[in-house]
Design a protein around this motif. Structure first.
Motif, PDB file in Angstrom:
ATOM      1  N   SER A 196       0.795  -0.986  -0.158  1.00  0.00           N
ATOM      2  CA  SER A 196       0.105   0.051   0.042  1.00  0.00           C
ATOM      3  C   SER A 196       1.084   1.167   0.108  1.00  0.00           C
ATOM      4  O   SER A 196       2.013   1.197  -0.072  1.00  0.00           O
ATOM      5  CB  SER A 196      -1.039   0.082   1.293  1.00  0.00           C
ATOM      6  N   SER A 197       0.204   2.366   0.055  1.00  0.00           N
ATOM      7  CA  SER A 197       1.226   3.604   0.059  1.00  0.00           C
ATOM      8  C   SER A 197       1.195   4.203   1.331  1.00  0.00           C
ATOM      9  O   SER A 197       1.555   5.220   1.448  1.00  0.00           O
ATOM     10  CB  SER A 197       0.451   4.483  -1.082  1.00  0.00           C
ATOM     11  N   ASN A 198       0.935   3.392   2.259  1.00  0.00           N
ATOM     12  CA  ASN A 198       1.159   3.874   3.680  1.00  0.00           C
ATOM     13  C   ASN A 198       2.623   3.641   4.034  1.00  0.00           C
ATOM     14  O   ASN A 198       3.418   2.898   3.582  1.00  0.00           O
ATOM     15  CB  ASN A 198       0.120   2.922   4.569  1.00  0.00           C
ATOM     16  N   ARG A 199       2.566   4.580   4.975  1.00  0.00           N
ATOM     17  CA  ARG A 199       4.080   4.590   5.546  1.00  0.00           C
ATOM     18  C   ARG A 199       4.312   3.050   6.626  1.00  0.00           C
ATOM     19  O   ARG A 199       3.289   2.905   7.256  1.00  0.00           O
ATOM     20  CB  ARG A 199       4.573   5.572   6.334  1.00  0.00           C
ATOM     21  N   VAL A 200       5.205   2.431   6.227  1.00  0.00           N
ATOM     22  CA  VAL A 200       5.281   1.158   7.241  1.00  0.00           C
ATOM     23  C   VAL A 200       6.685   1.152   7.853  1.00  0.00           C
ATOM     24  O   VAL A 200       7.758   1.787   7.351  1.00  0.00           O
ATOM     25  CB  VAL A 200       5.085   0.150   6.318  1.00  0.00           C
TER      26      VAL A 200
ATOM     27  N   ILE B  85       8.043   3.831   2.428  1.00  0.00           N
ATOM     28  CA  ILE B  85       7.066   4.698   1.873  1.00  0.00           C
ATOM     29  C   ILE B  85       6.765   4.361   0.341  1.00  0.00           C
ATOM     30  O   ILE B  85       7.765   3.977  -0.064  1.00  0.00           O
ATOM     31  CB  ILE B  85       7.459   6.407   2.244  1.00  0.00           C
TER      32      ILE B  85
ATOM     33  N   ASN C  98       1.030   7.339  -3.750  1.00  0.00           N
ATOM     34  CA  ASN C  98      -0.154   6.789  -4.636  1.00  0.00           C
ATOM     35  C   ASN C  98      -0.724   7.884  -5.385  1.00  0.00           C
ATOM     36  O   ASN C  98      -1.329   8.819  -4.824  1.00  0.00           O
ATOM     37  CB  ASN C  98      -0.980   6.628  -3.236  1.00  0.00           C
TER      38      ASN C  98
ATOM     39  N   ARG D 144      -1.542  10.584  -2.977  1.00  0.00           N
ATOM     40  CA  ARG D 144      -2.498  10.435  -1.770  1.00  0.00           C
ATOM     41  C   ARG D 144      -1.701   9.051  -0.913  1.00  0.00           C
ATOM     42  O   ARG D 144      -1.819   8.818   0.061  1.00  0.00           O
ATOM     43  CB  ARG D 144      -3.740   9.715  -2.045  1.00  0.00           C
ATOM     44  N   GLY D 145      -0.301   9.038  -1.119  1.00  0.00           N
ATOM     45  CA  GLY D 145       0.568   8.137  -0.851  1.00  0.00           C
ATOM     46  C   GLY D 145       1.476   8.685   0.131  1.00  0.00           C
ATOM     47  O   GLY D 145       1.278   9.765   0.678  1.00  0.00           O
ATOM     48  N   SER D 146       2.438   7.905   0.805  1.00  0.00           N
ATOM     49  CA  SER D 146       3.587   8.379   1.603  1.00  0.00           C
ATOM     50  C   SER D 146       4.581   8.770   1.199  1.00  0.00           C
ATOM     51  O   SER D 146       5.365   9.444   1.826  1.00  0.00           O
ATOM     52  CB  SER D 146       3.649   7.192   2.648  1.00  0.00           C
TER      53      SER D 146
END
Lengths: 730, 322
Positions: free
Chosen positions: A111-115, A141, A144, A186-188
């Motif tokens: 996903s485009s979330n930060r991990v 990161i 998106n 819309r991503g990180s």
């Protein structure tokens, strides 16, 4: 390629925990892309992916700075499973001081979330056998990038899906519209847009950024695509975006909205479709006859159409019922107007109709005669417009000049000309050599006639020449005629006396160029006596007209006589004859003091003209004596009788004093009509020496000689036969 | 002629002064003419050579024939014949009936009879007892004569007529009287001018066809004898002097008037004319003759003074002139 790994804890490792660094003798180098950084244990390695599910990596090299020997036995990754060894080293890996363990950390975002994650590196210090770990924090990161578009017509945003058309709003030809493309992250992680490419001739980018361009998380990148159609039709293009390393194509489609005008022409009998730039034949039409054509314009296109102007040119063409301009025609709408064709001249006629940008050509032949007018001026033939004028060169009054006039029919049918005339009364212009009217002039044929200008007066003059309904102005000017030569008036046979009918001649001293007319006027100077009414010209009255032909000298009276005869009458006095001269047109050429001929009728002795016996009886008779006295006096009448043989008249001469009788006569109003004439009736009564009833005493007289006397002398002797005269008395 | 008894002594009954005082003076009028341009009968004021047309004594006429004595006339007014009496004073007018006859007319020398010929009925009617009690005689049919009546003459008091018939075969002079058949006096192709002398005894005629003039003496009866002939170029009319001594024949050929001794037809003289004559008609008492009359105003009359024979024009001005 931008750095994809950020060492978040480098600062703290370098400045905040030096003791730790010393505790673990490793030098850790992290390379993400071209950027290399040295981090300490416990630092965080940031790995930035270009896109979800697109692996990013960081190269890690750990250099052992210790003095012993260590063996790396295991790498353990924790967190989300997104991290892993992309290029795992062969473990266990034993190195001595200065040795290096290199491996690559891979990060594949789902996903485009930060991990976040952690890497634990297990190693064993060989000299101590002590197991130990080295830890590095991991953070991943990914961007998106969301592609959307909005159209100018409503501004609503629509997600753009690769491979799915972006359809522009229908656009009028020559207008423009645009679609705004938005690339929102819309991503990180930052999103990379490495290429934006637009194809399609009618699609033009606007506000396009330089590429590659990064779109930071939460940020947007916008640009527009303009569509400006120049003609009707469907246009296609393509928008290619390379974002996150992946090319994405978005087909572009736009339709140019345009009107389509369809034209119809309706007459009283039919309706036909007509096309722009085409030639439309109209049936032959007679000159002056009206033909109405109804034109319909209908917009069958998909766009509004505007008709800015409608006009028509060409002889006889006229538009009526034209709606106000400009007119906007929505699709399906129509407008109408009329063409009024009423030809005024015959021949081939072209009319050109313009409806907005479209033009039409109407062709027809108008039927009718068309008369053209010409006149000659010297060797030149001059066309004469309707209502035009013909001028003549100045001409001497009394003279004449001629111009030729032509009428040519350049029409398509025969012309009938029935009226050609000078419409001005008493004009010096006349139409001459006119063909018999009415005359038919076939197409292409001509007739001719002359216009004669014979000025009768000095000065400008105008008149109207009328040919059917056309009127032309005729102008000219009369100049002064040449001066009149001297002239002679004379009695044909010399001097005159009373009781004569002499002739009087008139002759110019030199021929005169122009024809002349004139008159002799007779006036009487009775010198104290009453004028004799018998003093008249042959034609009656005391004026007599004459003419002198052009180029001659001799006056002609009554059309043929070279002299004007007159009566001198019977009363003494002067007869004054005065001429007057003029041109036939009336220009007076009489000298201010014209020479006058004076005929003197002298006073003279009485003159006896005739005598007769007007009554007779046995012993009586009356003698009637007619004569005249020019001074209207008479004193005596003397009668000398002779007798027949055997008869004796003691006193043969008898002088009668007629003073009182003549005075009474010449003083009476009745005598005025007779001039010096008198008729004396003298009664005689005879007595005989013997009273014999059988004797006719009058028959004893043979004759009588009669004379009359007055102060001017004694008259002629008039002999009257008496013997037997009585029997002739009615 | 009465017999004269000799010797005889004469003297005038009145003293000379009284004779002079009794003499009356007036102005001469040479006669009357019908003036076609003015449609009236107008006097010829003065004498030939110094005459002119005076004011009309009768007007509104379609035509008129003036008697030789110049005292009365038969005229045409509104389709009827009228008799005009007293031309020298106030002309009195009386109706003579419808004008069925008008083509050719003639007066007797004594002005007491008037004959008129109609080409329609081809007959001649005679009006006698003029001017006092005019009476029409029965028509004389001339249709049986053949040819065309070209001239007419009336004997003294209208006792007989002479008709000139034009024609190659039937042409001639015919003696006619009421109740009798016409009698051919002499053949003549184109008789034109006919006339009696003053006492109606001797008759003269001109023949246009043969350019001649003939004298038929003593025409009191229908049996003339001793016809005399003379030549005249293109004769158009003739007249006889008051006392019968001279014959005047107007000819268009010579544009002149030939003067003959009437008894012998010996030509005495010839008078040139300034214009063509159309006929010879006595104006009054066979002293002056009318040779031509104008049809339009502005033209003169042409007259002949019988003795000594001179032609003059007579101006015919409008009546208000001069």
């Amino acid at each position: 390629m931008r750095f994809s790994v950020i060492v978040l804890a480098a600062f703290s490792w370098l400045f905040g925990a030096p003791s730790k660094l010393l505790a673990q003798p490793f030098e850790i180098r992290v390379q993400t892309g071209d950027a290399i950084s040295v981090v300490g244990p416990g630092s965080t390695i940031l790995i930035t992916a270009n896109a979800v599910r697109q692996q990013a990596s960081a190269n890690v090299s750990i250099t052992y700075r210790g003095t012993g020997r260590i063996t790396f036995s295991q790498l353990d990754f924790f967190g989300a499973g997104n991290f892993g060894a992309a290029a795992a080293p062969d473990l266990p890996h034993s190195i001595a001081g200065g040795g290096v363990l290199a491996f690559r950390i891979g990060y594949t975002p789902v996903s485009s979330n930060r991990v976040t994650g952690r890497l634990t590196i297990h190693y064993i210090e060989e000299n101590t056998g002590q197991a130990n770990t080295l830890q590095l924090n991991l953070e991943g990161i990914a961007p998106n990038l969301l592609i959307s578009y909005s159209l100018q017509t409503d501004g609503n945003a629509f997600p753009a899906t690769p491979g799915t058309k972006i359809v522009f709003s229908p656009t009028q030809v020559n207008a423009e519209t645009s679609a705004t493309i938005t690339i929102a992250n819309r991503g990180s992680g930052p999103g990379l847009v490495s290429q934006i490419a637009i194809t399609g001739a009618l699609f033009q980018p606007q506000g396009l950024p330089l590429t590659p361009a990064f779109v930071e998380p939460g940020q947007e990148l916008r640009f527009a695509i303009r569509y400006a159609p120049k003609q009707a039709g469907l246009s296609t293009g393509n928008l290619r975006l390379v974002a996150g390393g992946t090319p994405q194509d978005y087909p572009l489609e736009a339709a140019a909205a345009a009107p389509t005008f369809v034209y119809e022409l309706a007459s009283s009998t039919s309706t036909v479709a007509i096309s722009p730039s085409s030639r439309i034949d109209i049936p032959h039409t007679n000159v002056g006859v009206q033909r109405i054509l109804r034109v319909s314009v209908r917009n069958t296109g998909n766009g509004q159409g505007q008709i800015g102007t409608i006009f028509i040119t060409g002889q006889g063409f006229q538009l009526t019922e034209v709606p106000p301009m400009p007119q906007n025609l929505e699709p399906g709408a129509s407008l109408h107007f009329n063409i009024d064709f009423t030809p005024t001249q015959p021949g081939q006629i072209i009319g050109r109709l313009r409806i907005g940008a479209d033009s039409f050509e109407f062709a027809t032949t108008s039927l009718g005669p068309r008369l053209l007018y010409f006149y000659t001026a010297g060797d030149t033939t001059v066309p004469l417009a309707a209502g035009g004028g013909v001028s003549f060169n100045p001409q001497q009054a009394g003279g004449a000049v001629r111009r030729e006039f032509f009428i040519r029919n350049e029409g398509t049918t025969a012309a009938i000309v029935s009226g050609i005339e000078i419409a001005t009364a008493n004009s010096p212009f006349t139409v001459i050599d006119l063909p018999g009217l009415p005359v038919t002039i076939e197409p292409g044929a001509s007739i001719s006639f002359g216009i004669r200008f014979a000025p009768t007066a000095v000065g400008a003059v105008t008149a109207s020449l009328r040919i059917e309904s056309e009127t032309f102005a005729l102008t000219g000017s009369g100049t002064a005629p040449p001066p009149l030569p001297d002239y002679q008036l004379a009695v044909v046979n010399g001097t005159v006396q009373a009781f004569q009918q002499p002739g009087v001649g008139l002759e110019l001293s030199a021929p005169y160029a122009l024809a002349l007319t004139g008159a002799l006027t007779l006036t009487i100077d009775p010198q104290g006596l009453s004028a004799d009414p018998a003093v008249q010209f042959l034609s009656g009255g005391r004026t007599i007209a004459f003419s002198i032909p052009a180029g001659s000298k001799q006056a002609i009276f009554g059309g043929e006589a070279a002299e004007a005869r007159l009566q001198t009458g019977t009363v003494a006095g002067n007869l004054l004859i005065t001429p007057s001269f003029a041109t036939p047109g009336g220009v007076n050429l009489t000298p201010e003091s014209p020479r006058t001929l004076t005929l003197n009728v002298p006073r003279s002795a009485p003159r006896l003209l005739n005598s007769q016996i007007v009554s007779s009886g046995r012993n009586s008779f009356s003698i009637q004596v007619t004569g005249f006295a020019t001074d209207r006096t008479l004193n005596t009448l003397t009668l000398d009788f002779t007798t027949v043989q055997g008869a004796n008249l003691p006193t043969a001469r008898h002088t009668l004093n007629v003073d009182s009788a003549s005075f009474a006569w010449y003083s009476s109003p009745q005598s005025q009509a007779f001039g010096g004439l008198f008729t004396a009736t003298i009664p005689f009564t005879l007595q005989g020496g013997r009273n014999d009833e059988t004797i006719n005493l009058a028959d004893a007289l043979q004759s009588v000689n009669i004379t009359a006397g007055n102060g001017n002398g004694t008259s002629n002797v008039l002999t009257l036969e008496l013997r037997g005269a009585s029997a002739a008395i009615p | 002629m009465r017999r004269i008894i000799r010797p005889i002594f004469l003297w005038f009954a009145l003293p000379l002064a009284a004779a002079g005082q009794n003499s009356a003076m007036s102005g001469p009028v040479s006669g009357f003419v019908y003036d076609a341009p003015s449609r009236g009968i107008r006097p010829v004021v003065g004498v030939a050579g110094t005459a002119y047309l005076g004011a009309a004594v009768a007007s509104g006429l379609e035509g008129a024939f003036i008697a030789p004595n110049g005292k009365h006339a038969v005229a045409l007014r509104e389709g009827r014949m009228v008799l005009l009496r007293g031309l020298e004073s106030t002309a009195e007018e009386s109706d003579l009936g419808a004008a069925h006859y008008w083509e050719i007319a003639a007066w007797s020398p004594d002005s007491s009879a008037f004959a008129v010929y109609s080409a329609v009925t081809r007959s001649v009617r005679l009006l006698r007892n003029l001017p006092g009690e005019p009476a029409w005689e029965a028509p004389i049919d001339v249709s049986t004569l053949g040819g065309v009546l070209s001239s007419l003459a009336v004997g003294q008091s209208g006792r007989f007529l002479v008709a000139g018939i034009r024609g190659e075969a039937a042409g001639g002079l015919y003696w006619m009287a009421s109740g009798t058949q016409p009698v051919l006096l002499t053949t003549m192709v184109h008789p034109l001018g006919l006339g009696f002398d003053a006492d109606g005894r001797h008759f003269y005629a001109a023949d246009r066809a043969t350019n001649s003039v003939v004298r038929l003496p003593d025409l009191a009866s229908s049996s003339p004898s001793g016809i005399t002939t003379a030549s005249v170029a293109e004769p158009v009319g003739l007249g006889i002097s008051r006392q019968g001594r001279f014959l005047y024949v107007a000819g268009q050929g010579g544009k002149s008037v030939s003067v003959f001794e009437a008894a012998t037809l010996r030509q005495i003289s010839e008078t040139a004319l300034p214009a063509l004559a159309s006929g010879v008609r006595p104006l009054r008492d066979n002293l002056v003759y009318l040779l031509s009359a104008p049809l339009a105003s502005g033209e003169p009359y042409l007259v002949l003074e019988g003795h000594p024979g001179a032609a003059y024009f007579v101006p015919a001005a409008e009546e208000d002139h001069p």
